[in-house]
Structure formats: structure tokens, C-alpha cells
Design a protein around this motif. Structure first.
Motif, short mmCIF file in Angstrom:
data_model
loop_
_atom_site.label_atom_id
_atom_site.label_comp_id
_atom_site.label_asym_id
_atom_site.label_seq_id
_atom_site.Cartn_x
_atom_site.Cartn_y
_atom_site.Cartn_z
N ARG A 5 14.11 -0.62 24.29
CA ARG A 5 14.74 -0.86 25.60
C ARG A 5 15.36 -2.25 25.64
O ARG A 5 16.50 -2.43 26.10
CB ARG A 5 13.69 -0.70 26.70
N LEU A 6 14.65 -3.25 25.15
CA LEU A 6 15.15 -4.61 25.19
C LEU A 6 16.35 -4.80 24.27
O LEU A 6 17.25 -5.61 24.56
CB LEU A 6 14.05 -5.61 24.83
N GLN A 7 16.39 -4.07 23.16
CA GLN A 7 17.53 -4.16 22.26
C GLN A 7 18.80 -3.65 22.92
O GLN A 7 19.91 -4.07 22.57
CB GLN A 7 17.27 -3.37 20.98
N GLY A 8 18.65 -2.75 23.88
CA GLY A 8 19.81 -2.19 24.56
C GLY A 8 20.25 -2.98 25.79
O GLY A 8 21.17 -2.56 26.49
N GLU A 9 19.59 -4.09 26.06
CA GLU A 9 19.89 -4.91 27.25
C GLU A 9 20.36 -6.29 26.82
O GLU A 9 20.02 -6.78 25.74
CB GLU A 9 18.64 -5.07 28.12
N GLN A 10 21.14 -6.94 27.68
CA GLN A 10 21.48 -8.34 27.46
C GLN A 10 20.42 -9.19 28.18
O GLN A 10 20.61 -9.65 29.30
CB GLN A 10 22.88 -8.66 27.98
N MET A 44 4.60 -11.60 19.37
CA MET A 44 5.45 -11.89 18.22
C MET A 44 6.63 -10.92 18.16
O MET A 44 7.79 -11.32 17.99
CB MET A 44 4.62 -11.82 16.94
N ARG A 45 6.35 -9.62 18.33
CA ARG A 45 7.40 -8.62 18.21
C ARG A 45 8.43 -8.72 19.34
O ARG A 45 9.64 -8.61 19.12
CB ARG A 45 6.80 -7.22 18.14
N LEU A 46 7.96 -8.96 20.57
CA LEU A 46 8.88 -9.08 21.70
C LEU A 46 9.70 -10.37 21.60
O LEU A 46 10.89 -10.38 21.95
CB LEU A 46 8.12 -9.01 23.01
N SER A 47 9.09 -11.45 21.12
CA SER A 47 9.86 -12.68 20.88
C SER A 47 10.97 -12.41 19.88
O SER A 47 12.13 -12.81 20.08
CB SER A 47 8.94 -13.79 20.35
N HIS A 48 10.62 -11.73 18.81
CA HIS A 48 11.59 -11.48 17.73
C HIS A 48 12.74 -10.62 18.22
O HIS A 48 13.91 -10.87 17.90
CB HIS A 48 10.88 -10.81 16.56
N VAL A 49 12.45 -9.59 19.01
CA VAL A 49 13.52 -8.68 19.43
C VAL A 49 14.49 -9.36 20.40
O VAL A 49 15.71 -9.14 20.32
CB VAL A 49 12.94 -7.38 20.02
N GLU A 59 16.95 -11.78 18.65
CA GLU A 59 18.12 -11.14 18.02
C GLU A 59 19.32 -11.21 18.95
O GLU A 59 20.43 -11.57 18.53
CB GLU A 59 17.80 -9.68 17.69
N GLY A 60 19.12 -10.84 20.21
CA GLY A 60 20.19 -10.90 21.19
C GLY A 60 20.59 -12.32 21.53
O GLY A 60 21.78 -12.62 21.71
N PHE A 61 19.60 -13.20 21.64
CA PHE A 61 19.89 -14.60 21.95
C PHE A 61 20.82 -15.21 20.88
O PHE A 61 21.74 -15.97 21.21
CB PHE A 61 18.61 -15.42 22.04
N ARG A 62 20.54 -14.90 19.61
CA ARG A 62 21.34 -15.47 18.53
C ARG A 62 22.80 -15.01 18.63
O ARG A 62 23.73 -15.79 18.38
CB ARG A 62 20.77 -15.08 17.17
N LYS A 63 23.01 -13.76 18.96
CA LYS A 63 24.37 -13.22 19.06
C LYS A 63 25.16 -13.93 20.14
O LYS A 63 26.37 -14.18 20.00
CB LYS A 63 24.33 -11.72 19.36
N ARG A 64 24.51 -14.29 21.24
CA ARG A 64 25.19 -14.91 22.37
C ARG A 64 25.00 -16.43 22.42
O ARG A 64 25.59 -17.11 23.25
CB ARG A 64 24.69 -14.29 23.69
N ASP A 65 24.14 -16.94 21.54
CA ASP A 65 23.77 -18.36 21.50
C ASP A 65 23.31 -18.85 22.87
O ASP A 65 23.63 -19.96 23.31
CB ASP A 65 24.93 -19.22 21.00
#
Length: 222
Positions: free
Chosen positions: A63-68, A104-109, A112-118
């Protein structure tokens, strides 16, 4: 669905954020969501999940991967306090799954989005128990030591990015933390406690001031 998480939901809704509230108790989540919609006109969704369950945790990750995602507050946790002789390996592992693996897993996921948008904000809830090994606190203290060093390492890793990572290190807080484990709040003197409201307000003031580590205390003017 209670305590620190419920106050974070209130304060972030007050700041105008759209919220996704996650916990096991869907009835409590829906009650809080309704209050926040009425109080602030907030957009609030609820997501029922037991984060100790690998499949349910994976569902939330998807779910979080599909959200900004703009902000993640990793607040879910359990104490597991008591002597090691008085518990089981399965119960100890359950604490690890929630306090360490899920965080750990929720931080990591979201990173991923944070890096794309900085851009993005990650708040991980540690504890002063990370620096205070104690009888009856072996698993909890060990878990929070992981949270502390994991989060501090991420801060170093992302120091030059537009990503903000805060480590919150509470002491005793007036929540259901002790009562849910059959313990009395009298384990600490009254003067040692903050309310959940005091903690979250201090943590958000620290975040606004770009604090990487916030250790709210009664003598802290914030």
C-alpha cells in the motif's frame, strides 16, 4: 489507535496532512478517524493490520509503495517487559517482529519513495531504554538499541539528501504501555512521566527545529 499514535494523528491532522492510520483495533481507528474528520475536516483512512504478521505487514508495504508518502511515524510497538525466565521464545520473537522488523521494513519502503523525490520525513520512536539495560527489559531494551542505531545510521546515510529523519527517545509516558502488560505506572515516580500530548508536541517542535534526536523531558521548555 491510542496513546502516542492517537496524539500524533491529531497533531498531524491539525497541520493539514492526509492520514492513513494503522493498527490492529479497527473500531478504535474508525472512532479516531471520525473525530479528526469532524474536528479538522481532515482526510483520514484506516488500515487494519497486525504488523507482527508477515503477510499483513507485506500488505501495508505494498500500500505504501503505491502512495506518495510524505511522513511516516513508526510508532507501533510493544514492551514485552518481564523476566526472560517468565516468558517464552515465541513471545520474545513477537516483540522483535513488531519493534524491530516492522519498523525496519516500513522505514525501508518509504525511503524508496523519499529517494525518488528527494523529500520526506521519517520519525522512528525509540526509548531511553536503549541506553538503560535493566532486569526485565532485555528484549525491549535490545529492540530499542536497534532502533536507535538503525535510525542514527540512516541519518548519516541521508545527511546530504532532502530527507529528514528524526529519532524520538521518550522516557516514561502516561499511556496504556504499562497497564497493557499487567504492570503499574508506579514503576516510575510521578515526576518522571510526560503525557502523550507533551511528548508529541515536544517531538514536533524538535522536528520543526531540525533536531535529529529528541529526548523530551519535564524540564525541557519545549
Amino acid at each position: 489507535s491510542s496513546g502516542i499514535g492517537a496524539i500524533y494523528a491529531d497533531r498531524l491532522a491539525q497541520r493539514g496532512l492526509n492520514l492513513l492510520l494503522v493498527a490492529r483495533r479497527e473500531d478504535r481507528l474508525r472512532q479516531i478517524a471520525g473525530t479528526l474528520r469532524e474536528k479538522y475536516g481532515a482526510s483520514v483512512e484506516v488500515y487494519k493490520a497486525d504488523l507482527t504478521d508477515a503477510q499483513e505487514l507485506a500488505g501495508l508495504e505494498a500500500r505504501l509503495q503505491g502512495e506518495q508518502v510524505a511522513v511516516l511515524v513508526n510508532n507501533a510497538g510493544v514492551g514485552g517487559l518481564g523476566s526472560s525466565a517468565g516468558t517464552t521464545r515465541d513471545k520474545m520473537e513477537e516483540v522483535l517482529r513488531l519493534d524491530v522488523v516492522a519498523l525496519m521494513r516500513l522505514s525501508h519502503v518509504v525511503l524508496e519513495g523519499f529517494r525518488k523525490r528527494d523529500v520526506g520525513v521519517l520519525v522512528n520512536i525509540g526509548s531511553i531504554m536503549a541506553m538503560a539495560p535493566s532486569p526485565g527489559g532485555s528484549v525491549y531494551s535490545g529492540c530499542k538499541a536497534f532502533v536507535m542505531n538503525f535510525t542514527r545510521s540512516l541519518q548519516l546515510e541521508y545527511a546530504k539528501a532532502g530527507i529528514r529523519i528524526q529519532l524520538l527517545m521518550p522516557g516514561p509516558i502516561r499511556t496504556e504501555f504499562f497497564s497493557s502488560q499487567g504492570m503499574s505506572d508506579s514503576i516510575f515516580p510521578d515526576t518522571a512521566y510526560l503525557s502523550a500530548e507533551q511528548l508529541v508536541d515536544a517531538a514536533l517542535a524538535g522536528l520543526d527545529a531540525n533536531e535529529e534526536i529528541s529526548v523530551p523531558a519535564m524540564n525541557d521548555p519545549q
